[in-house]
Design a protein around this motif. Sequence first.
Motif, PDB file in Angstrom:
ATOM      1  N   THR A 103       0.900  15.757  -8.056  1.00 11.48           N
ATOM      2  CA  THR A 103       0.291  16.643  -9.048  1.00 11.48           C
ATOM      3  C   THR A 103      -1.128  17.041  -8.670  1.00 11.48           C
ATOM      4  N   VAL A 104      -1.294  18.325  -8.341  1.00 11.62           N
ATOM      5  CA  VAL A 104      -2.605  18.935  -8.120  1.00 11.62           C
ATOM      6  C   VAL A 104      -2.664  20.149  -9.039  1.00 11.62           C
ATOM      7  N   GLN A 105      -3.608  20.158  -9.958  1.00  9.98           N
ATOM      8  CA  GLN A 105      -3.676  21.155 -11.022  1.00  9.98           C
ATOM      9  C   GLN A 105      -4.632  22.280 -10.626  1.00  9.98           C
ATOM     10  N   SER A 106      -4.116  23.500 -10.572  1.00  6.90           N
ATOM     11  CA  SER A 106      -4.931  24.653 -10.192  1.00  6.90           C
ATOM     12  C   SER A 106      -5.740  25.115 -11.400  1.00  6.90           C
ATOM     13  N   VAL A 107      -6.910  24.535 -11.596  1.00 11.72           N
ATOM     14  CA  VAL A 107      -7.674  24.818 -12.806  1.00 11.72           C
ATOM     15  C   VAL A 107      -8.241  26.234 -12.805  1.00 11.72           C
TER      16      VAL A 107
END
Length: 250
Positions: free
Chosen positions: A188-192
Amino acid sequence: MELTPVEGLPEIREGDDLAALVDERVDLRPGDVLCVASTVVSKAEGRTRDLSAFPAGDRARDIAARIEAITGDEKDPRFAQAVIEESEELLTEAPFLLAVCRFGHVTVNAGIDRSNVPGGDLLLLPEDPSASAARLHERLDVPVVVTDTSGRPFRHGQRGVAVGWAGMPASRDWRGEHDRDGRELGVTVQSVVDELAGAANLVAGEGDGGTPAVVVRGFAFGDHEGSDNLFRAEEDDIVREALRDWTFEG
């Protein structure tokens, strides 16, 4: 978290001081994030062009003729030439032009806009949207996200996305943290910056009533590792690789 459009911005022209125009109309505070549409950044940077600036070559004429035969809509080969010149690579040439921009973004028609372009036929994306964001960030002292609207595979409609950013990481990395059941997160890497762009687009609006800048107040990045890896590297982008081997038949 609150999102507030920056009201009262004039029609932006080449050479306008966009940072000053925003600063005159909103009291930016520490912790705010400014989301600004790529259209006004491009206008201020003089990225308006006439179609006459793109005399069509053989490839552009072939592309336009093929798309016209498929869709039944008349296509100007000069527009195809503009897309070619603004792209690092065309992943598809039919039934539409899917382009890799020079700064890494993948989008239809290299993001070239044909609406709301006073004084020209076309509005090109900023040459380097993150550099544009950095200049605004330096002047305004808040993180800046340069946004555009983009379609999505497998879904109808468009939504706001980030094409450039400065003053904050592009994404926050949850890998190594744990879910509510204690399982370690592995991917999980969240593209903020994309999520902020999408949220800003909801309040910015579209068409002739759109507002090109939005202040985000109350967003907290949190205690996470950050990354600027928003656009996939060519060597690990399996979709890009598949499209290179795909040909439209219809």
